[in-house]
Design an enzyme around this catalytic site. Sequence first.
Site, mmCIF file in Angstrom:
data_model
loop_
_atom_site.group_PDB
_atom_site.id
_atom_site.type_symbol
_atom_site.label_atom_id
_atom_site.label_comp_id
_atom_site.label_asym_id
_atom_site.label_seq_id
_atom_site.Cartn_x
_atom_site.Cartn_y
_atom_site.Cartn_z
ATOM 1 N N GLY A 59 0.785 -1.240 0.000
ATOM 2 C CA GLY A 59 0.000 0.000 0.000
ATOM 3 C C GLY A 59 0.810 1.280 0.000
ATOM 4 C CG ASN A 100 2.030 3.340 -5.749
ATOM 5 O OD1 ASN A 100 2.452 4.352 -6.301
ATOM 6 N ND2 ASN A 100 2.639 2.159 -5.857
ATOM 7 C CE LYS A 114 -7.382 -12.393 -6.598
ATOM 8 N NZ LYS A 114 -7.212 -13.761 -7.045
ATOM 9 C CG ASN A 124 -2.756 -0.751 -13.057
ATOM 10 O OD1 ASN A 124 -2.651 -0.876 -11.836
ATOM 11 N ND2 ASN A 124 -2.047 -1.482 -13.904
ATOM 12 C CG HIS A 149 2.901 -1.832 -15.701
ATOM 13 N ND1 HIS A 149 2.492 -3.077 -15.267
ATOM 14 C CD2 HIS A 149 3.982 -2.032 -16.485
ATOM 15 C CE1 HIS A 149 3.300 -3.993 -15.784
ATOM 16 N NE2 HIS A 149 4.205 -3.386 -16.515
ATOM 17 C CG ASP A 181 -0.346 -4.336 -17.645
ATOM 18 O OD1 ASP A 181 -0.915 -3.710 -16.736
ATOM 19 O OD2 ASP A 181 0.434 -5.276 -17.443
ATOM 20 C CD GLU A 196 5.422 1.989 -8.874
ATOM 21 O OE1 GLU A 196 4.336 1.798 -8.295
ATOM 22 O OE2 GLU A 196 6.238 1.074 -9.080
HETATM 23 C C1 GRF Z 1 3.775 -1.074 -7.475
HETATM 24 O O1 GRF Z 1 5.066 -1.353 -7.934
HETATM 25 C C2 GRF Z 1 2.840 -0.875 -8.645
HETATM 26 O O2 GRF Z 1 3.451 -0.324 -9.762
HETATM 27 C C3 GRF Z 1 2.399 -2.266 -8.960
HETATM 28 O O3 GRF Z 1 2.295 -2.907 -7.710
HETATM 29 C C4 GRF Z 1 3.162 -2.271 -6.777
HETATM 30 C C5 GRF Z 1 2.319 -1.871 -5.600
HETATM 31 O O4 GRF Z 1 3.091 -1.374 -4.532
HETATM 32 N N1 GRF Z 1 1.198 -2.257 -9.754
HETATM 33 P P1 GRF Z 1 2.390 -0.772 -3.256
HETATM 34 O O5 GRF Z 1 1.444 -1.819 -2.690
HETATM 35 O O6 GRF Z 1 1.656 0.466 -3.669
HETATM 36 O O7 GRF Z 1 3.497 -0.464 -2.288
#
Ligand code: GRF
Length: 208
Positions: free
Chosen positions: A12, A14, A91, A107, A109, A150, A179
């Site tokens: 979590g 992000n 998912k 999303n 990536h 994607d 990110e």
């Molecule tokens: C990130 O690297 C994102 O790009 C990918 O899954 C990871 C999630 O990381 N889709 P977090 O749970 O937000 O730390």
Amino acid sequence: MLHLAVFASGRGSNLESIAHAISRGNLDAEIVLVLSNNSTSGALDFAREHGIPAVHLSSKTNPDPEDFVSRMKSELKNRGVDFIALAGYMKKVPPDVVNIYANRITNIHPALLPAFGGKGMYGLNVHKAVLESGARITGVTVHIVTNDYDVGPIVAQECIPVWDGDTPESLASRVLELEHRLYPEALQLFAQDRITVNGLRTIHQPPA
Ligand code: GRF
């Protein structure tokens, strides 16, 4: 202002960066729901610690697929969600929900799509593939979610160099830093209503 649901399966980080951008005034949004398929995810813990509604929804909580989708739809509706940010959600979003929120689900990536995406391209697999390919740059992509993995219209990308001696882990950690900055910035484009979608492309309006 976005009324945001964040879907996450893992640690979590992000989600945290989105929440911090909101509290610093850099993202005009409110997180009104955090949803996870994983009852032990860091994302659900973060949400509970910060008073954000947190929902565990999986094939264990709702084994019947129709029931699963209708519970997801009612959680989204009841919280007034108008935008969904996937942040490490492992998912597929049900097609019904993708249709209701057409062009309103993003999303993130950890590579430069359309390379290094698709089924199986998650976590360290992505960074291993980048290193094996000999690519000299990698980066981050924020894209709109469609019914295939994607391949939706790209909203934002940024790149970083691949250094000699990089490992999948070192790349993952440099990409993750990126990110944390790029995702809130990309969401702010939607909050300011500056993105429209035309087929496979996004059209960006300049700042007001
Ligand atoms: C990130 O690297 C994102 O790009 C990918 O899954 C990871 C999630 O990381 N889709 P977090 O749970 O937000 O730390």
